[in-house]
Scaffold this motif. Sequence first.
Motif, short mmCIF file in Angstrom:
data_model
loop_
_atom_site.label_atom_id
_atom_site.label_comp_id
_atom_site.label_asym_id
_atom_site.label_seq_id
_atom_site.Cartn_x
_atom_site.Cartn_y
_atom_site.Cartn_z
N PRO A 1 33.32 -80.61 -137.90
CA PRO A 1 33.74 -79.88 -139.09
C PRO A 1 34.46 -78.62 -138.59
O PRO A 1 34.19 -78.16 -137.47
CB PRO A 1 32.43 -79.49 -139.76
CG PRO A 1 31.36 -80.30 -139.11
CD PRO A 1 31.85 -80.65 -137.75
N GLY B 1 23.13 -74.92 -134.11
CA GLY B 1 23.50 -76.03 -135.00
C GLY B 1 24.97 -76.37 -134.85
O GLY B 1 25.34 -77.54 -134.72
N TRP C 1 37.49 -76.27 -150.08
CA TRP C 1 37.20 -77.59 -149.53
C TRP C 1 38.44 -78.49 -149.50
O TRP C 1 38.65 -79.25 -148.57
CB TRP C 1 36.07 -78.28 -150.30
CG TRP C 1 34.74 -77.97 -149.67
CD1 TRP C 1 33.79 -77.11 -150.14
CD2 TRP C 1 34.25 -78.48 -148.42
NE1 TRP C 1 32.72 -77.07 -149.28
CE2 TRP C 1 32.98 -77.89 -148.21
CE3 TRP C 1 34.75 -79.35 -147.47
CZ2 TRP C 1 32.21 -78.16 -147.10
CZ3 TRP C 1 33.98 -79.63 -146.35
CH2 TRP C 1 32.74 -79.04 -146.17
N LEU D 1 39.57 -79.86 -145.75
CA LEU D 1 39.54 -81.27 -145.35
C LEU D 1 40.89 -81.73 -144.78
O LEU D 1 40.95 -82.58 -143.89
CB LEU D 1 39.13 -82.15 -146.54
CG LEU D 1 37.65 -82.00 -146.94
CD1 LEU D 1 37.42 -82.48 -148.37
CD2 LEU D 1 36.75 -82.75 -145.96
N ASN E 1 42.63 -80.33 -142.74
CA ASN E 1 42.82 -80.00 -141.32
C ASN E 1 42.86 -81.23 -140.44
O ASN E 1 43.51 -81.26 -139.40
CB ASN E 1 41.72 -79.03 -140.84
CG ASN E 1 40.52 -79.75 -140.26
OD1 ASN E 1 40.47 -80.08 -139.08
ND2 ASN E 1 39.55 -80.05 -141.11
N ILE F 1 27.11 -81.47 -145.59
CA ILE F 1 28.47 -81.56 -146.12
C ILE F 1 28.89 -83.03 -146.27
O ILE F 1 30.04 -83.40 -146.04
CB ILE F 1 29.47 -80.74 -145.28
CG1 ILE F 1 29.38 -81.07 -143.79
CG2 ILE F 1 29.22 -79.25 -145.48
CD1 ILE F 1 30.42 -80.34 -142.94
N HIS G 1 32.88 -84.89 -147.52
CA HIS G 1 33.48 -85.83 -146.55
C HIS G 1 33.45 -87.28 -147.00
O HIS G 1 34.31 -88.06 -146.63
CB HIS G 1 32.79 -85.70 -145.18
CG HIS G 1 33.24 -84.49 -144.43
ND1 HIS G 1 32.71 -83.26 -144.66
CD2 HIS G 1 34.20 -84.33 -143.49
CE1 HIS G 1 33.31 -82.37 -143.88
NE2 HIS G 1 34.22 -83.00 -143.16
N TRP H 1 19.63 -81.84 -139.29
CA TRP H 1 19.68 -80.40 -139.03
C TRP H 1 18.78 -80.04 -137.87
O TRP H 1 17.67 -80.55 -137.74
CB TRP H 1 19.15 -79.64 -140.24
CG TRP H 1 20.11 -79.61 -141.38
CD1 TRP H 1 21.48 -79.67 -141.31
CD2 TRP H 1 19.77 -79.49 -142.76
NE1 TRP H 1 22.01 -79.59 -142.56
CE2 TRP H 1 20.98 -79.48 -143.48
CE3 TRP H 1 18.57 -79.39 -143.46
CZ2 TRP H 1 21.03 -79.37 -144.85
CZ3 TRP H 1 18.62 -79.29 -144.83
CH2 TRP H 1 19.83 -79.27 -145.52
N1 MSP Z 1 33.63 -75.09 -143.28
C1 MSP Z 1 32.75 -76.15 -143.65
C2 MSP Z 1 33.20 -77.46 -143.06
C3 MSP Z 1 34.60 -77.87 -143.44
S1 MSP Z 1 35.08 -79.34 -142.61
C4 MSP Z 1 36.49 -79.78 -143.35
C5 MSP Z 1 31.35 -75.84 -143.17
N2 MSP Z 1 31.25 -74.98 -142.17
S2 MSP Z 1 29.88 -74.49 -141.48
O1 MSP Z 1 30.22 -73.42 -140.59
O2 MSP Z 1 28.90 -74.22 -142.46
O3 MSP Z 1 29.47 -75.66 -140.55
C6 MSP Z 1 28.74 -76.73 -141.02
C7 MSP Z 1 28.50 -77.64 -139.87
O4 MSP Z 1 27.93 -76.95 -138.75
C8 MSP Z 1 27.50 -78.72 -140.20
O5 MSP Z 1 28.07 -79.81 -140.87
C9 MSP Z 1 27.03 -79.09 -138.82
O6 MSP Z 1 28.01 -79.85 -138.20
C10 MSP Z 1 26.92 -77.73 -138.15
N3 MSP Z 1 25.64 -77.09 -138.43
C11 MSP Z 1 25.43 -75.87 -139.00
N4 MSP Z 1 24.09 -75.63 -139.05
C12 MSP Z 1 23.44 -76.66 -138.50
C13 MSP Z 1 22.09 -76.94 -138.21
N5 MSP Z 1 21.11 -76.10 -138.48
N6 MSP Z 1 21.81 -78.11 -137.60
C14 MSP Z 1 22.78 -79.01 -137.24
N7 MSP Z 1 24.05 -78.77 -137.50
C15 MSP Z 1 24.42 -77.63 -138.15
O7 MSP Z 1 30.42 -76.42 -143.71
#
Ligand code: MSP
Length: 649
Positions: A11, A22, A231, A235, A237, A265, A269, A293
């Motif tokens: 992402p 994460g 969003w 997406l 990107n 998310i 997707h 997570w």
């Molecule tokens: N910007 C959006 C994504 C857009 S993609 C077109 C977003 N960003 S985020 O910074 O919140 O990142 C989310 C992603 O980070 C999750 O889908 C995952 O891949 C990763 N994670 C963030 N926290 C996490 C955990 N605690 N555990 C595992 N993965 C995690 O959503």
Amino acid sequence: MSQKRFYITTPIYYVNASPHLGHAYTSILCDAARRFYEQMGYETFFLTGTDEHGENIWRVAAEQGRSEKELVDEVSANFRLLWPPLYVGHDDFIRTSERRHTEVVRAILEDLHEKGDIYKADYEGVYCVQCERFYTEKELDAARPGLCPTHETALSRIQETNYFFRMSRYQDWLREKIESDPEFINPPQFANEVLAILRDPLGDLCISRPKARLPWGIAFPFDPDYVVYVWFDALVNYVSALGYPGGVLFQKFWPAANHVIAKDILRPHAVYWPTMLKAMGIPVYQRLHVHGWWQSDGKKMSKTLGNVVRPDAMAEKYGADALRYFVLREMVMGSDGDFTERALIRRYNSDLANDLGNLINRVTAMIHQFAGGRIPAPGPQEATDGELLEAFESARRALPPLVERLRLSEAIEAIMNAVRATNRYVDRNAPWELAKKRNAQRLAMVLHTAARAAVSAAGLLWPVMPAKCDEALACLGADPAHLDGPARWRGEGLAVGAEIPEGVSLFPRRDPGEAAAAAAKAKAAPAAAPFEPAAQAAPDAKPIIEYHDFAKLDLRVATIVKAEKHPKADRLLRLVVDLGGEQRQVIAGLAEHFRPEDLTGCQAVVVANLAPRALRGLESRGMILAAHDATGLVLIGPLGKAAPGSPVT
Ligand code: MSP
């Protein structure tokens, strides 16, 4: 697919907070998957980046009294700089504030508008700012309808005129796609979750925000009073980075796309993105991989809860290879995982120190003791030798279907089973007994086979621990520079007659007490903010290193041409150093010991190949060496003058 091509994406991460474990996990998972695919002979492309629009980022910038641009530049750099020390080697890093992206988003909007898939309408609904989305009544918790089901914060009722994407038009197509392609969403429990969403009417997607309410975003091409919903922007990107629609990379790698996300998310997707692609008239991506997570203290790791683990600090303490091994081995695809240092140390000691490290250590030691330090030539094969080689063949056969589903925990276990079989082979064939009996031919064959198995293990584990496995291959007389992807996979490269180092200790045992000490320390003192210098290790805590470890340092004489205070940290100085034909910025913790004006013109030795990192928002490329005694710091430099850039050997 006839050509073997594989396009993998993380992402794009929000830049309203610094990266935590994460985020690092998703990127490490993608990096390891891409390395496995390379070994399976695929041409690959790996994309990551940052998501820089939206209400959250606008709000955080306002709270910090900064411009949005300043905030997104700084946090995006924190993400970008995190990846090299974790050996995450993406091919491209896209930022949604870049023109190459915004232009594609605008072109897609024009296209869908012309096709009648975008329309304007009045809307009233409840909205969560943190999720940046409207909620339908059905999605809300009946007992607490005023609260966001994810964040449990108050929802706002909003009434406004907006633009909508006619998502409902593609609902039936999407349901059929998911039902007819069981590999489309992996693992299947998430496909079922999406099918459950699709059982009810989908509705259309609100894809604009009035500029009067949110000024930070991509302006609509046909209505400057609106910006694009974050969003819909984000997406895109996955194709804008490939130069959609005409780019060579797009032609090459679309639709071989494998998107990797965590379960938070799933809906954007698995629902928004495929319907957008369908409306754009291009094939849908190949697969969506959904992981669970990482939790800490039993809760999802997140900045808001204050339970984040810093991946850079963990990599510094345990090594990036060990951190990668732990997270990839520990988390089962689709399930949640709990991060504790205690579990990391336990896994490190059992798998890396006891099984793999011990194997390489004993094989190299025995080759020194019984074969003059050179890889012996093979002799006639006995059944037990064949069985061991078959254990590796069987691991190799097991890998592709596991890797294709990103089930890397099981893939690693298949390889480690072969590693453990090698340790048993050595115990059973007891080279020390063969030496006593002077059975030279059999002794040579057992040592050769054990070394070959160790090379196979290092080749197969390379996607997980690239640096340590390269070291292991070098210690076993296999030159990593001569191993292309598929050759590593087959475990080739053992050079008969090659001289190898003695007593290699790749994974020294860790003291299990460390975890308890770390936990106590963390309780006593709050963790430093991300990207601040880590505390210095005690000077006597360092292990003995081999010459090849020392040889990795690129030490050079530098002349300090400029020195000034770091704008955001009292203890740091910003230096510009001359390395002979190249000027670099180095951020050094020297401010309490030197006035900037006293340093200008001085020479000092610099570690020139230290991975770059951000120190309070400024990139540092190298480290100045200094000695610390009771009176303070003394710079380490040449006794006389040396030409800047001179190597220190
Ligand atoms: N910007 C959006 C994504 C857009 S993609 C077109 C977003 N960003 S985020 O910074 O919140 O990142 C989310 C992603 O980070 C999750 O889908 C995952 O891949 C990763 N994670 C963030 N926290 C996490 C955990 N605690 N555990 C595992 N993965 C995690 O959503």
